[in-house]
Write a protein that holds these residues in place. Structure first.
Motif, PDB file in Angstrom:
ATOM      1  N   ILE B 106      39.701  30.609  47.512  1.00  0.00           N
ATOM      2  CA  ILE B 106      40.864  30.655  48.244  1.00  0.00           C
ATOM      3  C   ILE B 106      40.583  30.668  49.960  1.00  0.00           C
ATOM      4  CG2 ILE B 106      42.350  32.675  48.958  1.00  0.00           C
ATOM      5  CD1 ILE B 106      42.476  33.865  46.042  1.00  0.00           C
ATOM      6  N   LYS B 107      39.293  31.324  50.266  1.00  0.00           N
ATOM      7  CA  LYS B 107      39.170  31.211  51.897  1.00  0.00           C
ATOM      8  C   LYS B 107      38.476  29.938  52.082  1.00  0.00           C
ATOM      9  CE  LYS B 107      40.334  34.924  53.647  1.00  0.00           C
ATOM     10  NZ  LYS B 107      41.256  34.867  54.546  1.00  0.00           N
ATOM     11  N   LEU B 108      38.509  28.784  51.217  1.00  0.00           N
ATOM     12  CA  LEU B 108      37.659  27.523  51.384  1.00  0.00           C
ATOM     13  C   LEU B 108      37.886  26.927  52.610  1.00  0.00           C
ATOM     14  CD1 LEU B 108      35.345  26.212  49.962  1.00  0.00           C
ATOM     15  CD2 LEU B 108      37.351  24.538  49.216  1.00  0.00           C
ATOM     16  N   MET B 134      36.752  38.665  53.248  1.00  0.00           N
ATOM     17  CA  MET B 134      37.399  37.677  52.638  1.00  0.00           C
ATOM     18  C   MET B 134      37.784  38.160  51.142  1.00  0.00           C
ATOM     19  SD  MET B 134      34.613  34.556  53.378  1.00  0.00           S
ATOM     20  CE  MET B 134      34.756  33.827  51.630  1.00  0.00           C
ATOM     21  N   ASN B 135      37.016  38.975  50.589  1.00  0.00           N
ATOM     22  CA  ASN B 135      37.552  39.382  49.435  1.00  0.00           C
ATOM     23  C   ASN B 135      38.714  40.389  49.447  1.00  0.00           C
ATOM     24  OD1 ASN B 135      35.543  38.315  48.012  1.00  0.00           O
ATOM     25  ND2 ASN B 135      33.977  40.117  47.877  1.00  0.00           N
ATOM     26  N   ARG B 136      38.946  41.084  50.529  1.00  0.00           N
ATOM     27  CA  ARG B 136      40.103  41.879  50.884  1.00  0.00           C
ATOM     28  C   ARG B 136      41.304  40.891  50.882  1.00  0.00           C
ATOM     29  NH1 ARG B 136      38.975  44.701  55.658  1.00  0.00           N
ATOM     30  NH2 ARG B 136      40.088  43.139  56.752  1.00  0.00           N
ATOM     31  N   ILE B 149      43.544  38.741  38.824  1.00  0.00           N
ATOM     32  CA  ILE B 149      42.470  38.345  38.452  1.00  0.00           C
ATOM     33  C   ILE B 149      41.284  39.078  39.295  1.00  0.00           C
ATOM     34  CG2 ILE B 149      41.616  36.055  37.599  1.00  0.00           C
ATOM     35  CD1 ILE B 149      43.527  34.835  39.229  1.00  0.00           C
ATOM     36  N   ASP B 150      40.090  39.207  39.094  1.00  0.00           N
ATOM     37  CA  ASP B 150      39.103  39.731  39.881  1.00  0.00           C
ATOM     38  C   ASP B 150      39.057  38.661  40.846  1.00  0.00           C
ATOM     39  OD1 ASP B 150      38.850  42.126  38.615  1.00  0.00           O
ATOM     40  OD2 ASP B 150      37.706  41.307  37.216  1.00  0.00           O
ATOM     41  N   GLU B 151      38.652  39.246  42.150  1.00  0.00           N
ATOM     42  CA  GLU B 151      38.727  38.030  43.249  1.00  0.00           C
ATOM     43  C   GLU B 151      36.900  37.658  43.507  1.00  0.00           C
ATOM     44  OE1 GLU B 151      39.602  41.085  43.774  1.00  0.00           O
ATOM     45  OE2 GLU B 151      38.234  42.129  45.026  1.00  0.00           O
ATOM     46  N   TYR B 152      36.242  38.346  42.702  1.00  0.00           N
ATOM     47  CA  TYR B 152      34.921  37.896  42.786  1.00  0.00           C
ATOM     48  C   TYR B 152      34.302  37.147  41.408  1.00  0.00           C
ATOM     49  CZ  TYR B 152      35.101  42.482  40.399  1.00  0.00           C
ATOM     50  OH  TYR B 152      35.457  43.588  39.738  1.00  0.00           O
TER      51      TYR B 152
END
Lengths: 346, 531
Positions: B106-108, B134-136, B149-152
């Motif tokens: 997402i943060k690419l 980033m995860n937040r 979905i889990d972000e990690y």
């Protein structure tokens, strides 16, 4: 008119044009330097004939889409073994030569079959894989030459184990083709038998390319999806091409050896493929397309260049082995140029 | 106050001499979902490329017309500019890196970073990633979509349906995003995944983001959009409020065009009663991008049957599967005998011949002359064009040339001679060579795929006329696959419509446009039988 000339020049191609010019310049230089031009030209014809079949071995691979056969040493080794068998049987003259060919063919068929199998698994990188197959097999054979059970004194070292590095053919079939119907005209020796044999092999390959199997092979190389859609077995076509190329490599080295007068074992076959590749590329072939004409023309100018450049350079630069360096630079430079150009297409 | 966010004014685009967009105008309001409908080649992609300032537009001479964003004329000449303006795109193919986590994807290229001693010295390329932030951020974006979905989690191994959501999350994570384009996002999703996606879209629209939704599924249009814009052949056909229309009308508008009948009604033509020549049962073909997922179809002797449908739905796969070019399974019988699948030679020997949709890739030996191209398949399959010379066969060059000359005359192939390489021919003439090659096989069944794609009108007519003539005079059964419905309807006896790898139904050429439109979008039930 100008356009026509330009078009003509373009169809010959700049690399070929450069080399032809270079060859002419060298011949002129040879004349100016009072070298024996007729002798040079005779040698040129001999070199053409003796290397011709090896160059011809490139054609099936290129047309079937496996590219330039850098694995040519495989065929060369089969040829040498065939030749040694003939010596072992103590056969001489033309008969000995024919037996050498006959003995090498089954070996090349088997080798070519397995080599073809390998190439079918590495589609797209045949040339690189082929190069290393050649290298590995040559190295492996260095061990084999030490242990092969040949008994003839002409083949074995007089003292110790293993086979000689060079095996003289003087008592067997040295120059059987070269001297066949040989004649002299205007100071030039024409090795009739050698040239006839080379042209005959070219003709056989030409006929094969016009046969159903040959055309299937060409279709495979030109567009393998098309070939598949036309019901052609792509893998089989490539296999046949590889086998034929290996057989031609075997016959090629026998022709080479009878003219040269020696068999060279151990690491000698290592670079055989490169000279053949350079010659056919110089003749105008690419990694995707080749004609018999490219073989004949290419081997003539490439060998001519290597041959004539040496004495001329020796006269101009008497110090050291600059000519040899130049030969190597030209040879590998040509391969590099032609391969990068071939890679640029589709 | 008007709420209009984006306005397109008389957008036109030429590719060479080919008008792909002709004065298209419409507008998108803030917070609405607008559906863009159209067949393949209607101009949707070009329009979106213009909106994104893709280089392909500007390297081919730009476009005419104006784009207004919030009432201001904007000049979008690079994709970066489009992003700056808050225009985002969710691609059809996933542009995700499998080995990265959801948050990283997402943060690419927009990673949140913090300083460290090395970056102090060597510059900001060496800053550490701030995974916490980033995860937040990623979590926030995913929550906006209401997706659990889990972000990690790593992207690889996630179901296809989720990947689409990650793409969307990436777009909405961009803070200034105002307009999102969804390019056929539901094409690869299952029904329940598609429902989720539509829910998410509605959710986004409610937060004030305008959405342009490109789709082929008509029920999705009515399910989510406020407005619908229909393009056909580069022109705007209709811009309507979704509530004022229905799927039948939409289908009609999408497909509708005048159909020029090349065949006059023949009284005694009654192919449906003739015997079955090819019968397919649960026929599957693994052709990438054109998967056939189980088709049952009987083809009658002497008919011209069309196979239609949208791109990527599997229509192309049918002919390729029958010819053994892509892995196929199922039961196929030809003249009552089972056809060996996955073996091109077997199909050819059974007198099937194929004109491929991929003219340059499969149809031709580009570096070989015309005459060899025409003869080589017949030579390989039927040992034609060969003569015996002592111990092995040789190509009969005279015969090959004679035959090629006949074909050149018959098809009016424009060439300098039969020895010309096919690479040098125009598309239409190349197609004629392909057709000549197929006919040289004297097939019982001729399969032609996209026979008129990319060729001029004159050649088109000649190709279609030839097909009709072969069918009528030699009673050749023809299976014609084409993206151009009009073309199928002009010469076929029946048309099978394929959608999502399955047969939707078999239509008559004179069935209504609405019916065609519905079948193409995978539906057979006519709401209320309006027609």
């Amino acid at each position: 008119m100008k356009d026509k000339i330009m078009h003509g020049l373009k169809s010959i191609g700049i690399p070929r044009l450069t080399i032809i010019t270079l060859l002419i310049v060298i011949y002129i230089a040879a004349y100016v330097l009072k070298l024996d031009v007729a002798q040079l030209f005779s040698d040129n014809l001999v070199r053409m004939g003796m290397n011709g079949v090896l160059v011809l071995a490139m054609v099936p691979g290129i047309l079937a889409g496996t590219g330039l056969n850098f694995g040519l040493p495989l065929g060369v080794i089969c040829g040498i073994i065939g030749g040694l068998i003939s010596i072992e049987l103590n056969l001489t003259g033309l008969f000995g030569f024919v037996v050498a060919i006959v003995a090498s063919i089954p070996l090349s068929v088997i080798t070519g079959y397995y080599y073809g199998k390998l190439l079918n698994r590495v589609k797209g990188s045949e040339m690189m894989v082929g190069t290393y197959v050649g290298f590995s097999v040559v190295s492996l054979m260095c061990i084999a030459w030490l242990v092969l059970p040949f008994k003839s004194d002409a083949i074995r070292w007089p003292i110790g184990e293993g086979l000689r590095t060079t095996i003289a053919l003087t008592d067997y079939y040295d120059k059987v083709l070269n001297d066949f119907m040989k004649f002299r005209v205007a100071g030039i020796d024409v090795p009739t038998g050698l040239l006839l044999f080379f042209f005959f092999m070219c003709f056989i390959v030409f006929l094969f390319l016009k046969s159903k199997t040959g055309l299937a092979m060409i279709a495979t190389g030109s567009n393998n999806k098309f070939a598949k859609a036309s019901g052609i077995n792509v893998d089989k076509s490539r296999m046949i091409a590889t086998v034929i190329s290996t057989i031609l490599g075997a016959i090629g080295i026998l022709v080479y050896a009878q003219s040269y007068g020696f068999f060279q074992l151990y690491t000698a076959p290592l670079m055989m493929g490169f000279a053949a590749v350079a010659a056919i590329l110089l003749g105008g072939a690419s990694a995707h397309n080749a004609k018999i004409f490219h073989v004949i023309f290419g081997v003539f100018i490439f060998q001519g260049l290597l041959l004539a450049a040496l004495p001329v350079a020796n006269v101009i630069f008497p110090q050291g082995n600059l000519s040899e360096i130049m030969r190597v630079v030209v040879q590998y430079g040509i391969i590099l140029y032609a391969l990068t150009k071939a890679g640029g297409g589709q | 106050m008007n709420n209009i966010m984006l306005e397109l004014k008389e957008i036109s685009k030429l590719y060479g001499e080919n008008q792909v967009l002709n004065k298209v105008s419409f507008s998108v309001e803030k917070g609405e979902i607008l559906c863009l409908l159209g067949e393949n080649g209607a101009g949707k992609s070009t329009l979106m490329n213009i909106l994104f300032g893709m280089p392909v537009i500007h390297s081919t001479g730009g476009y005419a017309g104006e784009i207004l964003l919030d009432g201001q004329v904007v000049n979008i000449n690079t994709p970066e500019k489009a992003m700056e303006l808050g225009i985002g795109m969710v691609h059809q193919e996933f542009m995700l890196i499998p080995g990265f986590t959801v948050a990283e994807n997402i943060k690419l290229n927009r990673e949140v970073t913090k300083g460290n001693p090395i970056s102090q010295v060597f510059g900001k390329d060496y800053r550490t990633l701030d995974y916490k932030t980033m995860n937040r951020d990623a979590r926030e974006a995913l929550d906006k979509l209401e997706i659990g979905i889990d972000e990690y989690a790593k992207v690889e191994g996630l179901p296809v349906g989720y990947m689409q959501f990650i793409e969307i999350a990436r777009e909405i994570d961009k803070k200034n995003i105002r307009l999102l384009v969804f390019d056929e996002p539901t094409a690869v999703l299952t029904e329940s995944e598609a429902d989720n996606l539509i829910k998410a879209m509605k959710h986004l629209a409610a937060q004030g983001i305008a959405i342009i939704f490109i789709t082929h599924r008509l029920d999705e249009v009515t399910a989510c959009s406020q407005h619908v814009v229909i393009l056909r052949d580069g022109g705007l056909v209709a811009a309507k409020k979704t509530s004022d229309t229905n799927t039948v009308e939409l289908a009609e508008l999408m497909v509708g065009r005048k159909i020029e009948k090349l065949v006059q009604n023949e009284e005694n033509r009654n192919v449906e009663k003739s015997e079955t020549i090819i019968s397919m049962k649960n026929f599957k073909v693994g052709m990438p991008g054109e998967m056939v997922k189980g088709i049952d179809l009987d083809i009658k002797r002497g008919e011209i049957i069309g196979i239609g449908g949208l791109a990527g739905q599997g229509k192309i796969g049918v002919a390729n599967g029958l010819m053994g070019l892509f892995p196929a399974s199922g039961e196929v019988t030809l003249n009552g005998e089972p056809l060996v699948l996955n073996a091109p030679m077997a199909s050819l020997k059974k007198r099937l011949a194929f004109v491929s949709e991929d003219r340059k890739g499969v149809g031709l030996l580009l570096d070989e002359p015309i005459d060899l191209n025409i003869a080589i398949t017949a030579m390989q399959v039927k040992d034609d064009f060969l003569k015996k010379v002592v111990f092995f066969n040789q190509i009969d060059e005279a015969k090959v040339k004679r035959h090629a000359e006949e074909m050149v005359k018959l098809f009016d192939i424009r060439c300098t001679g039969t020895e010309q390489k096919t690479r040098r021919l125009s598309g239409g003439n190349q197609q004629k060579v392909c057709l000549a090659r197929a006919i040289t096989l004297e097939p019982e069944v001729l399969l032609v795929s996209e026979p008129t794609r990319g060729i001029d009108i004159g050649a088109k007519k000649l190709v279609l006329d030839t097909l009709i003539e072969l069918n009528r005079k030699k009673n050749m059964t023809i299976i014609m696959t084409s993206s151009e419905l009009a073309e199928l309807r002009s010469i076929c006896d029946r048309i099978a419509i394929v959608s999502e790898g399955k047969l939707v139904g078999v239509l008559k050429p004179d069935d209504s446009d609405a019916k065609y439109g519905l079948y193409m979008s995978g539906k057979t039930d006519m709401p209320g039988e309006v027609l």
